[in-house]
Design an enzyme around this catalytic site. Structure first.
Site, mmCIF file in Angstrom:
data_model
loop_
_atom_site.group_PDB
_atom_site.id
_atom_site.type_symbol
_atom_site.label_atom_id
_atom_site.label_comp_id
_atom_site.label_asym_id
_atom_site.label_seq_id
_atom_site.Cartn_x
_atom_site.Cartn_y
_atom_site.Cartn_z
ATOM 1 N N ASP A 156 -86.252 19.524 77.642
ATOM 2 C CA ASP A 156 -87.130 18.934 78.653
ATOM 3 C C ASP A 156 -86.248 18.366 79.756
ATOM 4 O O ASP A 156 -85.090 18.018 79.518
ATOM 5 C CB ASP A 156 -88.115 17.892 78.095
ATOM 6 C CG ASP A 156 -87.531 16.905 77.088
ATOM 7 O OD1 ASP A 156 -86.331 16.590 77.181
ATOM 8 O OD2 ASP A 156 -88.284 16.439 76.212
ATOM 9 N N ASN B 180 -78.232 20.487 64.485
ATOM 10 C CA ASN B 180 -78.972 20.187 65.723
ATOM 11 C C ASN B 180 -78.635 18.775 66.222
ATOM 12 O O ASN B 180 -78.590 17.835 65.424
ATOM 13 C CB ASN B 180 -80.475 20.260 65.363
ATOM 14 C CG ASN B 180 -81.400 20.302 66.557
ATOM 15 O OD1 ASN B 180 -81.217 21.121 67.464
ATOM 16 N ND2 ASN B 180 -82.412 19.439 66.581
ATOM 17 N N GLU C 189 -84.628 21.747 72.195
ATOM 18 C CA GLU C 189 -85.666 20.740 72.499
ATOM 19 C C GLU C 189 -85.691 20.456 74.002
ATOM 20 O O GLU C 189 -85.745 19.295 74.435
ATOM 21 C CB GLU C 189 -85.394 19.446 71.721
ATOM 22 C CG GLU C 189 -85.285 19.657 70.225
ATOM 23 C CD GLU C 189 -85.123 18.376 69.417
ATOM 24 O OE1 GLU C 189 -85.274 17.274 69.967
ATOM 25 O OE2 GLU C 189 -84.833 18.495 68.211
ATOM 26 N N HIS D 88 -82.258 17.248 75.955
ATOM 27 C CA HIS D 88 -83.173 16.316 76.618
ATOM 28 C C HIS D 88 -82.420 15.852 77.863
ATOM 29 O O HIS D 88 -81.733 14.833 77.844
ATOM 30 C CB HIS D 88 -83.519 15.151 75.688
ATOM 31 C CG HIS D 88 -84.252 15.600 74.462
ATOM 32 N ND1 HIS D 88 -85.526 16.109 74.518
ATOM 33 C CD2 HIS D 88 -83.883 15.656 73.165
ATOM 34 C CE1 HIS D 88 -85.926 16.435 73.289
ATOM 35 N NE2 HIS D 88 -84.938 16.186 72.457
ATOM 36 N N GLU E 221 -78.787 15.329 64.162
ATOM 37 C CA GLU E 221 -78.277 14.092 64.778
ATOM 38 C C GLU E 221 -77.368 13.267 63.855
ATOM 39 O O GLU E 221 -77.539 12.053 63.733
ATOM 40 C CB GLU E 221 -79.454 13.235 65.269
ATOM 41 C CG GLU E 221 -80.309 13.980 66.276
ATOM 42 C CD GLU E 221 -81.492 13.160 66.797
ATOM 43 O OE1 GLU E 221 -81.737 12.057 66.292
ATOM 44 O OE2 GLU E 221 -82.173 13.642 67.729
HETATM 45 C C1 XIL Z 1 -89.804 13.449 68.465
HETATM 46 C C2 XIL Z 1 -91.255 13.899 68.590
HETATM 47 O O1 XIL Z 1 -91.397 14.672 69.744
HETATM 48 C C3 XIL Z 1 -92.158 12.684 68.642
HETATM 49 O O2 XIL Z 1 -93.518 13.085 68.599
HETATM 50 C C4 XIL Z 1 -91.867 11.733 67.484
HETATM 51 O O3 XIL Z 1 -92.622 10.571 67.623
HETATM 52 C C5 XIL Z 1 -90.395 11.378 67.442
HETATM 53 O O4 XIL Z 1 -89.636 12.569 67.378
HETATM 54 N N1 XIL Z 1 -84.882 14.664 68.532
HETATM 55 C C6 XIL Z 1 -85.492 15.448 67.587
HETATM 56 C C7 XIL Z 1 -86.977 15.567 67.577
HETATM 57 O O5 XIL Z 1 -84.805 16.151 66.828
HETATM 58 O O6 XIL Z 1 -87.484 15.767 66.283
HETATM 59 C C8 XIL Z 1 -87.615 14.355 68.204
HETATM 60 O O7 XIL Z 1 -89.013 14.592 68.267
HETATM 61 C C9 XIL Z 1 -87.032 14.099 69.564
HETATM 62 C C10 XIL Z 1 -85.561 13.800 69.459
#
Ligand code: XIL
Length: 344
Positions: A260, A193, A258, A229, A152
């Site tokens: 969802d 990422n 990641e 996401h 990020e």
């Molecule tokens: C999130 C986790 O899922 C949570 O449990 C934590 O509190 C915060 O981080 N981008 C990422 C992940 O790269 O590491 C993050 O994970 C979600 C957003």
């Protein structure tokens, strides 16, 4: 039973809305795929919750630690590395033949307090970055073969985020991070990422521009983690297809890292119903189909960001009712699970 009663029951049964999934999870999701299917795992939950553990073991063949490898947990004090949780996840992965993907070495969030207040000149910060990366990658270099090195680093307008790293080291921190990781793990797959790369062309273009510049200077970045996401409201499947194509045309591996699919991105009062489950399944299906179009050697895998809706970070992070994953709160597979399996 009286005939009329029997007929009434039959009618009721036949008219029941289709909310239950049309498949079982008796077979593994990953067995249906030509590339790894992963899941983000909470180390504590894996130990404490046998149902969660059984689904992880049975359905997925790649594991990303959801939190325990982040700086706050793995180097909670300067020079003190806490390996316990990562070691146990690694032992678990080995025991069950799973790939463990390292997440994440350099990020602006979940930093330990000591790092936030660390005082030192650029050389001291450089040393801090190098020590952090090389201590972790060095310890696991024979077992963890892929890493999210930088996470990020870009903002939505395509400029660099004003993170602690940028403030202390300037834009070169990204190149440094990849160089330091590569020095200790010459054969590992190293990833950049980020989120919204599937929907924000300006952001993706900036990422590609930077990684191509690194490549031209001999710093190899192997792939891009497209977090995804996403939600049933956005983005359009065509945008997703375009992003996958753009990344793979540039010869970077694609990790849907990641995934969802939020069903409540605007945080409304929401009772999920069959229509919503279907929309979720449809978007997930489109993602899978587009992912399958990527040349096989560039498919690193698709990783879900959690096992069941109950475990999703979205609920506590954004404080909203949401149901973004493949399993429901009772750990039953949802229509999204069936759709994914059908299309893999
Ligand atoms: C999130 C986790 O899922 C949570 O449990 C934590 O509190 C915060 O981080 N981008 C990422 C992940 O790269 O590491 C993050 O994970 C979600 C957003």
């Amino acid at each position: 039973m009286k005939t009329w009663l029997f007929l009434a029951c039959l009618l009721l049964w036949a008219c029941k809305p289709e909310t239950t999934p049309s498949c079982t999870d008796a077979d593994a999701l990953y067995a249906a795929a030509d590339f790894p299917i992963g899941v983000a795992v909470d180390a504590g939950e894996l130990r404490a919750n046998p149902v969660y553990e059984a689904i992880t073991r049975k359905q997925f063949n790649s594991i990303t630690p959801e939190n325990v490898m982040k700086a706050a947990y793995i180097q909670p004090e300067r020079g003190f590395f806490d390996w316990e949780a990562t070691d146990s996840l690694l032992a678990y992965s080995k025991r069950h033949g799973k790939r463990l993907h390292g997440h994440t070495l350099v990020w602006h969030q979940q930093l330990p307090a000591w790092m936030d207040v660390f005082e030192g000149d650029a050389a001291a910060w450089d040393q801090l970055l190098k020590t952090h990366i090389q201590t972790i990658v060095g310890r696991y270099k024979n077992d963890i073969l892929s890493w999210d090195v930088v996470n990020e680093a870009f903002l939505e307008d395509g400029s660099l985020r004003n993170s602690l790293w940028l403030q202390k080291l300037g834009p070169s921190y990204i190149e440094k991070a990849f160089r330091y990781a590569r020095e200790v793990a010459p054969d590992a797959l190293l990833f950049y990422n980020d989120y919204n790369l599937e929907s924000n062309a300006a952001k993706l273009n900036s990422v590609l521009k930077l990684l191509n510049a690194l490549r031209n200077r001999g710093v190899r970045v192997d792939g891009i983690g497209v977090q995804m996401h996403v939600s049933i409201a956005y983005p359009e499947p065509a945008q997703i297809a375009k992003a996958f194509q753009q990344i793979s045309t540039e010869q970077y591996r694609v990790h849907v890292s990641e995934l969802d699919v939020s069903v409540n991105p605007f945080g409304r009062d929401l009772e999920p119903n069959a229509k919503i489950w279907q929309q979720q399944a449809d978007l997930l299906g489109a993602i899978v189909l587009h992912y399958c179009q990527i040349p096989q050697q560039l498919q690193f895998g698709i990783t879900l960001w959690g096992v069941s809706d109950q475990n999703s970070w979205i609920r506590y992070f954004y404080q909203r009712a949401d149901y973004p994953l493949l399993y429901d709160d009772q750990y039953q597979p949802k229509p999204a699970y069936c759709k994914m399996k059908e299309l893999l």
